[in-house]
Motif scaffolding. Structure first.
Motif, PDB file in Angstrom:
ATOM      1  N   ALA A  82       0.828  -1.205   0.000  1.00 38.78           N
ATOM      2  CA  ALA A  82       0.000   0.000   0.000  1.00 38.78           C
ATOM      3  C   ALA A  82       0.864   1.256   0.000  1.00 38.78           C
ATOM      4  CB  ALA A  82      -0.928  -0.008   1.214  1.00 38.78           C
ATOM      5  N   ALA A  83       1.983   1.225   0.738  1.00 40.65           N
ATOM      6  CA  ALA A  83       2.883   2.375   0.740  1.00 40.65           C
ATOM      7  C   ALA A  83       3.487   2.602  -0.645  1.00 40.65           C
ATOM      8  CB  ALA A  83       3.991   2.168   1.776  1.00 40.65           C
ATOM      9  N   TRP A  84       3.881   1.522  -1.324  1.00 37.82           N
ATOM     10  CA  TRP A  84       4.397   1.668  -2.688  1.00 37.82           C
ATOM     11  C   TRP A  84       3.307   2.165  -3.623  1.00 37.82           C
ATOM     12  CZ3 TRP A  84       9.074   2.136  -4.576  1.00 37.82           C
ATOM     13  CH2 TRP A  84      10.161   1.646  -3.849  1.00 37.82           C
ATOM     14  N   ALA A  85       2.075   1.735  -3.418  1.00 34.62           N
ATOM     15  CA  ALA A  85       0.982   2.238  -4.262  1.00 34.62           C
ATOM     16  C   ALA A  85       0.860   3.751  -4.118  1.00 34.62           C
ATOM     17  CB  ALA A  85      -0.334   1.557  -3.880  1.00 34.62           C
ATOM     18  N   ALA A  86       1.010   4.244  -2.880  1.00 41.27           N
ATOM     19  CA  ALA A  86       0.969   5.692  -2.678  1.00 41.27           C
ATOM     20  C   ALA A  86       2.144   6.378  -3.369  1.00 41.27           C
ATOM     21  CB  ALA A  86       0.966   6.000  -1.185  1.00 41.27           C
ATOM     22  N   LEU A  87       3.316   5.736  -3.356  1.00 42.49           N
ATOM     23  CA  LEU A  87       4.469   6.314  -4.045  1.00 42.49           C
ATOM     24  C   LEU A  87       4.307   6.289  -5.560  1.00 42.49           C
ATOM     25  CD1 LEU A  87       7.477   5.000  -1.931  1.00 42.49           C
ATOM     26  CD2 LEU A  87       6.778   7.381  -2.225  1.00 42.49           C
ATOM     27  N   TYR A  88       3.677   5.254  -6.096  1.00 38.78           N
ATOM     28  CA  TYR A  88       3.434   5.244  -7.536  1.00 38.78           C
ATOM     29  C   TYR A  88       2.512   6.403  -7.920  1.00 38.78           C
ATOM     30  CZ  TYR A  88       5.222   0.430  -7.252  1.00 38.78           C
ATOM     31  OH  TYR A  88       5.986  -0.674  -7.014  1.00 38.78           O
ATOM     32  N   ALA A  89       1.549   6.702  -7.050  1.00 45.62           N
ATOM     33  CA  ALA A  89       0.640   7.822  -7.320  1.00 45.62           C
ATOM     34  C   ALA A  89       1.360   9.161  -7.193  1.00 45.62           C
ATOM     35  CB  ALA A  89      -0.555   7.770  -6.371  1.00 45.62           C
ATOM     36  N   ASP A  90       2.301   9.253  -6.243  1.00 38.52           N
ATOM     37  CA  ASP A  90       3.078  10.481  -6.045  1.00 38.52           C
ATOM     38  C   ASP A  90       4.460  10.103  -5.545  1.00 38.52           C
ATOM     39  OD1 ASP A  90       4.171  12.925  -5.512  1.00 38.52           O
ATOM     40  OD2 ASP A  90       2.827  13.436  -3.851  1.00 38.52           O
ATOM     41  N   PRO A  91       5.427   9.959  -6.442  1.00 39.03           N
ATOM     42  CA  PRO A  91       6.771   9.544  -6.026  1.00 39.03           C
ATOM     43  C   PRO A  91       7.416  10.473  -5.008  1.00 39.03           C
ATOM     44  CG  PRO A  91       6.505   9.261  -8.394  1.00 39.03           C
ATOM     45  CD  PRO A  91       5.298  10.013  -7.914  1.00 39.03           C
ATOM     46  N   LEU A  92       6.943  11.712  -4.917  1.00 38.33           N
ATOM     47  CA  LEU A  92       7.531  12.680  -3.994  1.00 38.33           C
ATOM     48  C   LEU A  92       6.844  12.682  -2.631  1.00 38.33           C
ATOM     49  CD1 LEU A  92       7.864  15.586  -6.564  1.00 38.33           C
ATOM     50  CD2 LEU A  92       9.768  14.370  -5.521  1.00 38.33           C
ATOM     51  N   ALA A  93       5.918  11.753  -2.388  1.00 34.80           N
ATOM     52  CA  ALA A  93       5.119  11.789  -1.168  1.00 34.80           C
ATOM     53  C   ALA A  93       5.980  11.724   0.086  1.00 34.80           C
ATOM     54  CB  ALA A  93       4.098  10.647  -1.178  1.00 34.80           C
ATOM     55  N   GLU A  94       6.955  10.813   0.116  1.00 31.52           N
ATOM     56  CA  GLU A  94       7.803  10.699   1.309  1.00 31.52           C
ATOM     57  C   GLU A  94       8.713  11.917   1.465  1.00 31.52           C
ATOM     58  OE1 GLU A  94       8.685   6.302   2.748  1.00 31.52           O
ATOM     59  OE2 GLU A  94       9.619   6.719   0.819  1.00 31.52           O
ATOM     60  N   LEU A  95       9.214  12.447   0.369  1.00 33.15           N
ATOM     61  CA  LEU A  95      10.015  13.671   0.451  1.00 33.15           C
ATOM     62  C   LEU A  95       9.221  14.795   1.087  1.00 33.15           C
ATOM     63  CD1 LEU A  95      12.116  14.330  -2.794  1.00 33.15           C
ATOM     64  CD2 LEU A  95      12.930  14.115  -0.448  1.00 33.15           C
ATOM     65  N   ALA A  96       7.950  14.910   0.693  1.00 30.75           N
ATOM     66  CA  ALA A  96       7.107  15.968   1.233  1.00 30.75           C
ATOM     67  C   ALA A  96       6.903  15.782   2.735  1.00 30.75           C
ATOM     68  CB  ALA A  96       5.767  15.996   0.510  1.00 30.75           C
ATOM     69  N   LEU A  97       6.690  14.534   3.166  1.00 28.76           N
ATOM     70  CA  LEU A  97       6.508  14.270   4.588  1.00 28.76           C
ATOM     71  C   LEU A  97       7.775  14.578   5.374  1.00 28.76           C
ATOM     72  CD1 LEU A  97       4.494  10.932   4.413  1.00 28.76           C
ATOM     73  CD2 LEU A  97       3.658  13.125   5.276  1.00 28.76           C
ATOM     74  N   ALA A  98       8.920  14.200   4.818  1.00 25.39           N
ATOM     75  CA  ALA A  98      10.182  14.480   5.488  1.00 25.39           C
ATOM     76  C   ALA A  98      10.451  15.979   5.546  1.00 25.39           C
ATOM     77  CB  ALA A  98      11.322  13.770   4.771  1.00 25.39           C
ATOM     78  N   ALA A  99      10.189  16.662   4.442  1.00 22.18           N
ATOM     79  CA  ALA A  99      10.420  18.107   4.394  1.00 22.18           C
ATOM     80  C   ALA A  99       9.531  18.839   5.389  1.00 22.18           C
ATOM     81  CB  ALA A  99      10.183  18.624   2.977  1.00 22.18           C
ATOM     82  N   ALA A 100       8.300  18.340   5.563  1.00 19.78           N
ATOM     83  CA  ALA A 100       7.380  18.981   6.503  1.00 19.78           C
ATOM     84  C   ALA A 100       7.872  18.867   7.936  1.00 19.78           C
ATOM     85  CB  ALA A 100       5.994  18.352   6.377  1.00 19.78           C
ATOM     86  N   GLY A 101       8.714  17.861   8.200  1.00 22.11           N
ATOM     87  CA  GLY A 101       9.223  17.673   9.557  1.00 22.11           C
ATOM     88  C   GLY A 101      10.546  18.343   9.817  1.00 22.11           C
ATOM     89  N   SER A 102      11.055  19.061   8.835  1.00 20.88           N
ATOM     90  CA  SER A 102      12.368  19.701   9.030  1.00 20.88           C
ATOM     91  C   SER A 102      12.225  20.941   9.908  1.00 20.88           C
ATOM     92  CB  SER A 102      12.987  20.079   7.680  1.00 20.88           C
ATOM     93  OG  SER A 102      12.216  21.077   7.046  1.00 20.88           O
ATOM     94  N   GLY A 103      13.241  21.199  10.708  1.00 18.89           N
ATOM     95  CA  GLY A 103      13.245  22.378  11.564  1.00 18.89           C
ATOM     96  C   GLY A 103      13.954  23.536  10.904  1.00 18.89           C
ATOM     97  N   PRO A 104      14.195  24.594  11.669  1.00 17.74           N
ATOM     98  CA  PRO A 104      14.925  25.742  11.107  1.00 17.74           C
ATOM     99  C   PRO A 104      16.361  25.358  10.781  1.00 17.74           C
ATOM    100  CG  PRO A 104      14.657  25.977  13.478  1.00 17.74           C
ATOM    101  CD  PRO A 104      13.839  24.795  13.076  1.00 17.74           C
TER     102      PRO A 104
END
Length: 391
Positions: A82-104
């Motif tokens: 299911a996680a790979w299915a989400a990545l096929y729909a949006d390959p940048l999905a995990e990057l976006a989640l990681a970027a959202a957690g970045s601090g200053p």
């Protein structure tokens, strides 16, 4: 009194049929008094059934399921799939989640290489190797690596993650894009999970991750943040696919192989009604109505209405039982109103195939597919267009 024969679509059975007919009756009679709405319940009489109780459906473990045996739990790896299915729909999905957690931004020691500069250099080196490191997953790795190096999400993600973890995440992003591109191109060759994972490992190591077997410490962001939802999505997809096999897709296959009984039943119903008669068919119901009218003149029928129907597509592709392209529509077929939602991928148009014989009218439910395919009968515009043309 005009009789409106409503011919339902695939997979409709009781109690859903009664609710659907009641909604159609309300929608039509609310626009015009004196209409008689008569359902043609072909699903109960001629629709597909699983004669052996579902013996053809595989057990979730991959073995055959005995009659009456209930479903088992999720298949191993359902969360990961299911996680790979989400990545096929949006390959940048995990990057976006990681970027959202970045601090200053943090101050770094003099002379140290910023994380985003390092990963961009590694991506450039990977791109210079061409498509070969990811060839088993499909072409395009060099282009994908170049695009990722320039993506604005890469910097914040690099600030949020350990370099080795970032390498794994970036590798999944690149592999997901290769597979997604293959799916978009309708490639008949999509790698199995083992091959996909091997490609991901190879790319991750090229981007600085330790070899597999070393503890990398990074679990999929998608699993960590939405694992339960991913499993539920897998279960919903499995259920949808099973239900599509029976009765919906089974109805279509049964009609195309043994459609005479469907048409005979509709013909008998129509001949017992006082004219004028209108046939209103949804999806497969529209195909049944069109086929019946082409096969045999029914003078009582003054109007054919199809909604979200594949009749024009079957005709053009040489699959309509009663008429093969390029033969013209017989002159005894009455006026034809064809309603389609632009977002309904199962709705087709006919005016280009039957000039001056079909009126195509777009009706927008505002719903995405597949909801758009089932939203015709709650759309007031549908009833207005039908009633305006009723005899």
């Amino acid at each position: 009194m005009t009789a409106v024969v409503f011919v339902h679509g695939t997979g409709v059975r009781e109690p859903g049929l009664s609710a659907l007919v009641a909604r159609v009756r309300t929608g039509l009679t609310g626009q015009r008094d004196g209409l008689r709405v008569v359902p043609y319940a072909w699903g109960a009489a001629h629709g597909a059934t699983l004669a052996a109780g579902g013996a053809s459906l595989p057990h979730r473990s991959g073995t055959a399921r005995g009659i009456g045996e209930g479903p088992s739990g999720p298949l191993p790896g359902d969360e990961r799939a299911a996680a790979w299915a989400a990545l096929y729909a949006d390959p940048l999905a995990e990057l976006a989640l990681a970027a959202a957690g970045s601090g200053p931004p943090v101050e770094r020691p003099p002379g140290s290489v910023p994380p985003q500069q390092r990963i961009r250099a590694l991506l450039a080196a990977l791109a210079a190797r061409g498509d070969e490191p990811g060839a088993e997953a499909g072409p395009g790795l060099a282009r994908a690596a170049t695009d990722l190096a320039a993506h604005p999400l890469l910097g914040p993600a690099a600030d949020a993650l350990d370099p080795a973890d970032l390498a794994v995440l970036a590798a999944r992003c690149l592999t997901a894009r290769l597979v997604a591109d293959a799916l978009d191109a309708d490639s008949p060759l999509v790698p199995v999970a083992e091959t996909r994972d091997a490609v991901t490992d190879r790319i991750a190591e090229a981007l600085g991750a330790p070899p597999r077997g070393t503890e990398r410490g990074l679990r999929s962001y998608l699993l960590r943040t939405a694992g339960a939802a991913a499993v539920r999505a897998v279960e919903r997809r499995r259920r949808a696919l099973t239900e599509a096999a029976h009765p919906a897709a089974g109805d279509i296959l049964r009609y195309l192989s043994r459609g005479a009984a469907f048409r005979d039943g509709l013909r008998t119903l129509v001949t017992g009604l006082e004219p004028p008669v209108a046939l209103v068919g949804h999806s497969l119901g529209g195909i049944i109505a069109l086929d019946t009218l082409i096969s045999t003149p029914l003078p009582a029928v003054r109007l054919l209405v199809t909604a979200g129907s594949q009749g024009p597509f079957l005709y053009e592709s040489g699959s309509l039982p009663s008429l093969e392209h390029p033969a013209p529509l017989p002159p005894h077929v009455p006026a034809w109103l064809n309603l389609y939602d632009p977002r309904d991928l199962l709705g087709h148009v006919g005016a280009g195939l039957f000039p001056d014989r079909v009126t195509d009218v777009a009706v927008d439910s505002g719903q995405p597919f597949p909801a758009a395919h089932s939203a015709y009968w709650t759309n007031p515009a549908v009833y207005r267009h039908i009633v305006d043309r009723l005899p």
